[in-house]
Scaffold this motif. Structure first.
Motif, short mmCIF file in Angstrom:
data_model
loop_
_atom_site.label_atom_id
_atom_site.label_comp_id
_atom_site.label_asym_id
_atom_site.label_seq_id
_atom_site.Cartn_x
_atom_site.Cartn_y
_atom_site.Cartn_z
N THR A 21 20.51 -4.05 8.14
CA THR A 21 19.69 -4.64 9.20
C THR A 21 18.28 -4.06 9.18
OG1 THR A 21 21.65 -4.97 10.58
CG2 THR A 21 19.51 -4.96 11.70
N ALA A 22 18.21 -2.73 9.02
CA ALA A 22 16.91 -2.08 9.01
C ALA A 22 16.07 -2.55 7.83
CB ALA A 22 17.10 -0.56 8.97
N MET A 23 16.68 -2.63 6.65
CA MET A 23 15.91 -3.05 5.48
C MET A 23 15.46 -4.50 5.60
SD MET A 23 14.45 -2.43 2.69
CE MET A 23 14.99 -0.83 2.09
N ALA A 24 16.31 -5.36 6.15
CA ALA A 24 15.92 -6.76 6.34
C ALA A 24 14.70 -6.86 7.26
CB ALA A 24 17.09 -7.56 6.93
N ALA A 25 14.67 -6.06 8.31
CA ALA A 25 13.52 -6.08 9.22
C ALA A 25 12.26 -5.58 8.52
CB ALA A 25 13.83 -5.21 10.44
N LEU A 26 12.39 -4.54 7.70
CA LEU A 26 11.23 -4.00 6.99
C LEU A 26 10.71 -4.99 5.95
CD1 LEU A 26 12.48 -0.32 6.60
CD2 LEU A 26 10.55 -1.09 8.01
N VAL A 27 11.61 -5.73 5.32
CA VAL A 27 11.17 -6.76 4.36
C VAL A 27 10.39 -7.85 5.09
CG1 VAL A 27 11.98 -8.62 2.85
CG2 VAL A 27 12.99 -6.33 2.69
N GLN A 28 10.86 -8.25 6.26
CA GLN A 28 10.12 -9.24 7.05
C GLN A 28 8.75 -8.71 7.43
OE1 GLN A 28 12.83 -10.23 10.36
NE2 GLN A 28 12.97 -12.28 9.50
N LEU A 29 8.68 -7.45 7.83
CA LEU A 29 7.40 -6.85 8.19
C LEU A 29 6.46 -6.85 6.98
CD1 LEU A 29 5.62 -5.17 10.19
CD2 LEU A 29 6.72 -3.12 9.23
N GLY A 30 6.98 -6.43 5.84
CA GLY A 30 6.15 -6.38 4.64
C GLY A 30 5.64 -7.75 4.23
N GLU A 31 6.50 -8.74 4.31
CA GLU A 31 6.08 -10.10 3.92
C GLU A 31 5.04 -10.64 4.89
OE1 GLU A 31 9.82 -12.13 3.67
OE2 GLU A 31 10.10 -11.59 1.54
N ALA A 32 5.15 -10.29 6.17
CA ALA A 32 4.17 -10.74 7.16
C ALA A 32 2.78 -10.17 6.87
CB ALA A 32 4.61 -10.34 8.56
N PHE A 33 2.73 -8.99 6.25
CA PHE A 33 1.44 -8.34 5.96
C PHE A 33 1.12 -8.35 4.46
CE2 PHE A 33 2.26 -6.79 10.20
CZ PHE A 33 1.00 -6.77 10.78
N ASP A 34 1.81 -9.20 3.69
CA ASP A 34 1.54 -9.35 2.25
C ASP A 34 1.64 -8.03 1.51
OD1 ASP A 34 1.10 -12.12 2.49
OD2 ASP A 34 -0.98 -11.79 3.08
N ALA A 35 2.57 -7.21 1.87
CA ALA A 35 2.77 -5.94 1.15
C ALA A 35 3.27 -6.23 -0.26
CB ALA A 35 3.76 -5.06 1.91
N ALA A 36 2.77 -5.48 -1.23
CA ALA A 36 3.19 -5.69 -2.62
C ALA A 36 4.56 -5.08 -2.89
CB ALA A 36 2.15 -5.08 -3.57
N ASP A 37 4.83 -3.96 -2.24
CA ASP A 37 6.09 -3.27 -2.46
C ASP A 37 6.34 -2.31 -1.31
OD1 ASP A 37 4.23 -1.32 -2.90
OD2 ASP A 37 4.81 -0.88 -4.97
N MET A 38 7.28 -1.42 -1.49
CA MET A 38 7.59 -0.42 -0.46
C MET A 38 7.33 0.97 -1.01
SD MET A 38 10.80 -1.60 1.82
CE MET A 38 10.81 -3.17 2.70
N VAL A 39 7.15 1.92 -0.06
CA VAL A 39 6.96 3.32 -0.43
C VAL A 39 8.08 4.14 0.18
CG1 VAL A 39 4.45 3.10 -0.59
CG2 VAL A 39 5.51 3.75 1.60
N ASP A 40 8.32 5.31 -0.42
CA ASP A 40 9.21 6.29 0.20
C ASP A 40 8.46 6.99 1.32
OD1 ASP A 40 11.44 5.90 -1.46
OD2 ASP A 40 10.62 7.25 -2.99
N ILE A 41 9.10 7.16 2.45
CA ILE A 41 8.47 7.94 3.52
C ILE A 41 9.12 9.33 3.58
CG2 ILE A 41 7.89 5.88 4.84
CD1 ILE A 41 10.14 6.84 6.85
N GLY A 42 8.35 10.28 4.12
CA GLY A 42 8.86 11.65 4.21
C GLY A 42 9.23 12.07 5.61
N TYR A 43 8.93 11.18 6.61
CA TYR A 43 9.14 11.58 8.01
C TYR A 43 8.94 10.35 8.88
CZ TYR A 43 7.39 13.31 12.57
OH TYR A 43 7.14 13.50 13.90
N ALA A 44 9.61 10.31 10.02
CA ALA A 44 9.40 9.22 10.99
C ALA A 44 9.46 9.77 12.41
CB ALA A 44 10.45 8.13 10.80
#
Length: 418
Positions: A21-44
């Motif tokens: 569910t979390a990844m599906a939401a992040l993919v939607q977010l990325g597509e809405a902002f034309d992101a080319a790919d994803m990055v690893d995060i170190g903290y949230a």
């Protein structure tokens, strides 16, 4: 958007329903902002689940029950009640009990329960070029502008980033969006965190959105002043990154010497205008005095302790000092709390006036029995708190430096900054 094999596996549920569910939401977010790919995060720094918002704690509990686990170090933002000592704020027990349920849910997911808008003072200190996710605008500004980490203002997506360890590469995660857009020339002598929240508030109103390059400061700001500068800009504008040359990695003083940027001058008259605007309350009507917005650092707790040492609040005066649980513990072990408490002031963790049950702009479940008190005037030492007290608690404010605020609490002598 390009997805790695690992991203696709998460989408397919290899780590369970919550991660999918979390990844599906992040993919939607990325597509809405034309992101080319994803990055690893170190903290949230993530949404805690807010008891004053109907169904919000249940949402966090549902996420936890679905098997969510944080893949990176995670801290939690400020909440609606001091769950360890809600009585001293007048919050109903029902509100604190509901809020405490979110604490249990986060603990199960592996979150660090610091419940603060300044997790960096509690030990969460991302480093230069680390991609992170953050729900809190002040955290985003501090991470980008002081630490050189990379963050957007994320909202609930920060929680999904914490669960997956991934985030779409857009906004301030890209080099091209971290370049200065405006040159700010400060023509005013400033000192202390209140002045710097006001400077930030002026810049936020003028720039709105962008990356201001701030010059003209007489000296290098302290960490607390940099924090105050960021929250001021994030309050009146949508600024998530600013540059102070020689402080913000990797910018030096010559970074924009030849760049054609819009130039904005900030004068002492601009600073005074904000102080005047946030000082419309009547000193005779002050119901509450507040220090610690954003949540106080250890150094600020030391300052408050020194200002209150050997003094007593006037009869009928209520003074709150708000900070995180971690800073409170550090201050306790250093003997800083006793002078504050002996003065009659209260030390509040987890929440603050604008985030607690004083807010009149929320719609809690009627069964909680929450009734926002009708306050006449709140005195503060932060332009951010003044802004939100006026909009969320809906009462006038008085804005002064920490020293002037404490002096008023003790002597009743109100001295405007100008």
């Amino acid at each position: 958007m390009y997805l790695t094999d690992r991203d696709k596996a998460l989408l397919d549920g290899i780590d369970g329903e919550a991660s999918a569910t979390a990844m599906a939401a992040l993919v939607q977010l990325g597509e809405a902002f034309d992101a080319a790919d994803m990055v690893d995060i170190g903290y949230a720094h993530v949404h805690p689940g807010m008891a004053l918002y109907k169904g919000d704690v249940e949402l966090i509990e549902s996420l936890s029950a679905s098997g969510a686990n944080m893949r990176v170090p995670v801290s939690t933002n400020i909440i609606n009640a001091d769950v360890g000592n809600w009585m001293q704020t007048g919050a109903p027990k029902t509100l604190a009990a509901l809020q405490k349920r979110s604490e249990a849910a986060h603990r199960k997911m592996g979150s660090s329960g610091c419940y603060t808008c300044t997790p960096y003072w509690a030990g969460h200190w991302p480093t230069w070029n680390m991609h992170i996710a953050s729900i809190e605008s002040g955290v985003t500004a501090f991470a980008n502008s002081v630490l050189g980490a990379r963050a957007n203002r994320d909202g609930y997506f920060a929680t999904y980033a914490g669960i997956t360890g991934r985030y779409p590469r857009f906004g301030l995660h890209l080099d091209e969006n971290r370049r200065p857009t405006h040159r700010i020339v400060v023509d005013a002598a400033l000192d202390g965190t209140t002045d710097f929240t006001v400077l930030g508030y002026v810049i936020g109103e003028r720039v709105r959105n962008g990356v201001p390059f701030i010059s003209g400061l007489a000296r290098r700001p302290t960490l607390d002043e940099m924090d105050a500068l960021g929250v001021g800009q994030a309050t009146s504008g949508g600024i998530s990154m600013f540059i102070v040359p020689g402080v913000t990695p990797p910018y030096e003083a010559t970074a924009v010497a030849d760049a054609a940027l819009d130039e904005i001058h900030v004068t002492l008259a601009d600073i005074r205008d904000i102080y005047d605007r946030f000082s419309a309350g009547d000193p005779q009507d002050v119901d509450l005095i507040h220090l610690g917005c954003p949540h106080a650092s250890y150094n600020e707790m030391r300052d408050y302790s020194q200002l209150l040492a050997g003094r007593k609040l006037r009869e009928g005066i209520e003074l709150w000092v708000t900070t995180s649980r971690v800073v409170r513990q550090m201050a306790a072990e250093s003997g800083l709390l006793q002078p504050i408490l002996a003065s009659g002031a209260k030390i509040i963790t987890d929440t603050c006036p604008m985030s607690c049950h004083f807010a009149r702009t929320v719609s809690p479940d009627p069964k909680l029995g929450v009734e926002a008190p009708r306050l006449r005037t709140v005195m503060v030492d932060s332009a951010k708190q003044a802004h939100y007290v006026r909009s969320m608690i809906q009462c006038p404010t008085l804005l002064g430096t920490a020293r002037d605020v404490v002096d008023f609490a003790v002597t009743g002598d109100y001295r405007p900054r100008f």
